[in-house]
Design an enzyme around this catalytic site. Structure first.
Site, PDB file in Angstrom:
ATOM      1  N   ARG A  78     -12.841  12.815 -11.055  1.00  0.00           N
ATOM      2  CA  ARG A  78     -13.407  13.661  -9.986  1.00  0.00           C
ATOM      3  C   ARG A  78     -14.202  14.872 -10.521  1.00  0.00           C
ATOM      4  NH1 ARG A  78     -11.720  11.619  -5.207  1.00  0.00           N
ATOM      5  NH2 ARG A  78      -9.715  10.243  -5.045  1.00  0.00           N
ATOM      6  N   GLY A 116     -18.403  12.505  -2.592  1.00  0.00           N
ATOM      7  CA  GLY A 116     -18.307  13.593  -3.561  1.00  0.00           C
ATOM      8  C   GLY A 116     -19.471  13.193  -4.633  1.00  0.00           C
ATOM      9  N   ASP A 139     -12.258   4.367   1.776  1.00  0.00           N
ATOM     10  CA  ASP A 139     -12.559   5.109   2.954  1.00  0.00           C
ATOM     11  C   ASP A 139     -13.477   4.681   3.922  1.00  0.00           C
ATOM     12  OD1 ASP A 139     -10.448   6.631   1.607  1.00  0.00           O
ATOM     13  OD2 ASP A 139     -11.778   8.292   0.987  1.00  0.00           O
ATOM     14  N   ARG A 297      11.880   3.690   9.981  1.00  0.00           N
ATOM     15  CA  ARG A 297      11.642   3.612   8.335  1.00  0.00           C
ATOM     16  C   ARG A 297      10.205   4.169   8.059  1.00  0.00           C
ATOM     17  NH1 ARG A 297      16.404   3.833   8.539  1.00  0.00           N
ATOM     18  NH2 ARG A 297      17.721   2.493   7.339  1.00  0.00           N
TER      19      ARG A 297
END
Ligand code: F6P
Length: 384
Positions: A78, A116, A139, A297
């Site tokens: 990154r 990015g 995404d 849960r």
């Protein structure tokens, strides 16, 4: 083999979070470039490899047999060229990155990545190096394209997980809250939630009211539906949090990553009590259990969503995007992201896509469809 290409040499790098399809895209770019007689160099570990002047030749045998492999053979990071950690310092290494590309006579860098990466590629371009980018991320939030590669595979993986949660939730008559990735957007939670038949889907674009969600769960129970699945995007926030200005910011793993980045520690996740915070899925499950009395849960799918072999649809997409890159390179057309528009791949000027991220429009047909099958989106009570 055609030798009349305007481009003579390219460098390929993969940057940002990995996802299925990166190798398929590397293969398609490299093979089509080689087809046009272009020399192909691989750059390891994203922009860090470029700054550190690391290159390796990518010949046809190097990209053979990688179509189906998950991850990236080049490695990724990154790291941003303009804010690169070099030893103890964070430096602007943009000029070094460009100089290194020039020293190898690279006519164009091909950068495979998400938002990015689009921004970083644009910075490199402004510093004088030609670039072409491909839109990658689970995404699905890159501006200017209908879809990103990696999303379809992640949706398949997440949907299968939700299917599995259904059988155990049904057997135990439980509520299961399943947290999905997606960064600041809800594409993955919405897509997998609809495909997996989630009863509640919470996404950052629609702030939720936990009272509404609780009422929906109780209604389901009244109608003898003795289990519920809640698909929650990591960036989801309550109406109150949205009103208080809380950004759609990922919880759990992502916030740990952000604190790691800020503190510069690789082990910050387990470092001290100040970093241990209740995850989003746990908080929602706890609150709903208190409000409804139903047993809850949690499951956080995490990086499982980024792993594994790309789906046939992603393999196709990567092959189309990568070979389109090969053709543009041969024609000497640079400084674009290759986007998907309908059934076509189209070059879009990089400056149009390198700012911000693509959220789910609240009038999107997926949301309409979800509501018509009585899925609670967290903002209003649905009939069950
Ligand atoms: O952008 C892809 C993504 O998987 C996001 O969904 C998630 O928020 C983030 O990356 C996690 O990043 P990392 O693997 O660096 O923790």
């Amino acid at each position: 083999m055609s030798r009349n290409s305007k481009t003579k040499c390219i460098g390929i790098l993969t940057s940002g979070g990995d996802c299925p399809g990166l190798n398929a895209a590397i293969r398609a770019v490299a093979k089509s470039a080689i087809h046009y007689g272009i020399k192909v160099l691989g750059i390891p570990d994203g922009f860090r490899g470029l700054v550190e002047n690391r290159f390796l030749p990518l010949d046809d045998p190097d990209v053979s047999g990688i179509l189906t492999r998950g991850g990236t053979i080049l490695g990724t990071s990154r790291d941003k060229p303009h804010k690169m950690r070099m030893g103890d310092q964070v430096l602007d290494m943009t000029k070094v990155a460009v100089a290194n590309a020039r020293s190898r006579e690279i006519d164009c860098l091909v950068c495979l990545g998400g938002n990015g990466t689009q921004k970083n590629a644009q910075r490199i371009r402004e510093a004088g190096q030609n670039v072409i980018t491909l839109p990658k991320t689970i995404d699905n939030d890159v501006i200017g394209t209908d879809v990103t590669f990696g999303f379809n595979t992640a949706m398949n993986t997440a949907t299968e997980a939700i299917d599995r949660l259904h059988t155990t939730a049904t057997s135990h008559h439980r509520v299961i809250v399943c947290e999905l990735m997606g960064h600041k957007t809800g594409w993955l939670a919405l897509g997998a939630g609809i495909a997996g038949g989630a009863d509640v889907i919470l996404i950052p674009e629609i702030p939720y009211d936990r009272g509404v969600v609780a009422a929906h769960l109780i209604e389901r129970r009244k109608h003898n539906k003795r289990f519920s699945i809640i698909a929650v995007a990591e960036g989801a926030r309550s109406i109150k949090e949205a009103r208080d200005g809380k950004p759609a910011k990922p919880s759990g793993v992502e916030s740990a990553r952000q604190s790691q980045g800020k503190k510069g520690h690789a082990h910050a996740l387990h470092e001290g009590p100040h970093l241990v915070q209740e995850s989003l899925d746990s908080r929602i499950a706890r609150q709903l259990q208190q409000l409804t009395g139903l047993e809850a849960r949690t499951t956080s799918l995490g990086h499982v969503q980024r792993g594994g072999s790309p789906s046939p649809q992603d393999r196709m997409l990567c092959t189309l995007l990568g070979t389109e890159a090969g053709q543009l390179l041969a024609e000497g057309k640079y400084n674009v992201m290759i986007a998907v528009r309908g059934s076509k791949t189209v070059p879009v000027p990089l400056e149009e896509v390198s700012n911000g991220h693509r959220t789910v429009p609240i009038d999107h047909p997926w949301i309409h469809a979800a509501e018509l099958v009585e899925t609670c989106m967290g903002n209003r009570i649905r009939r069950t």
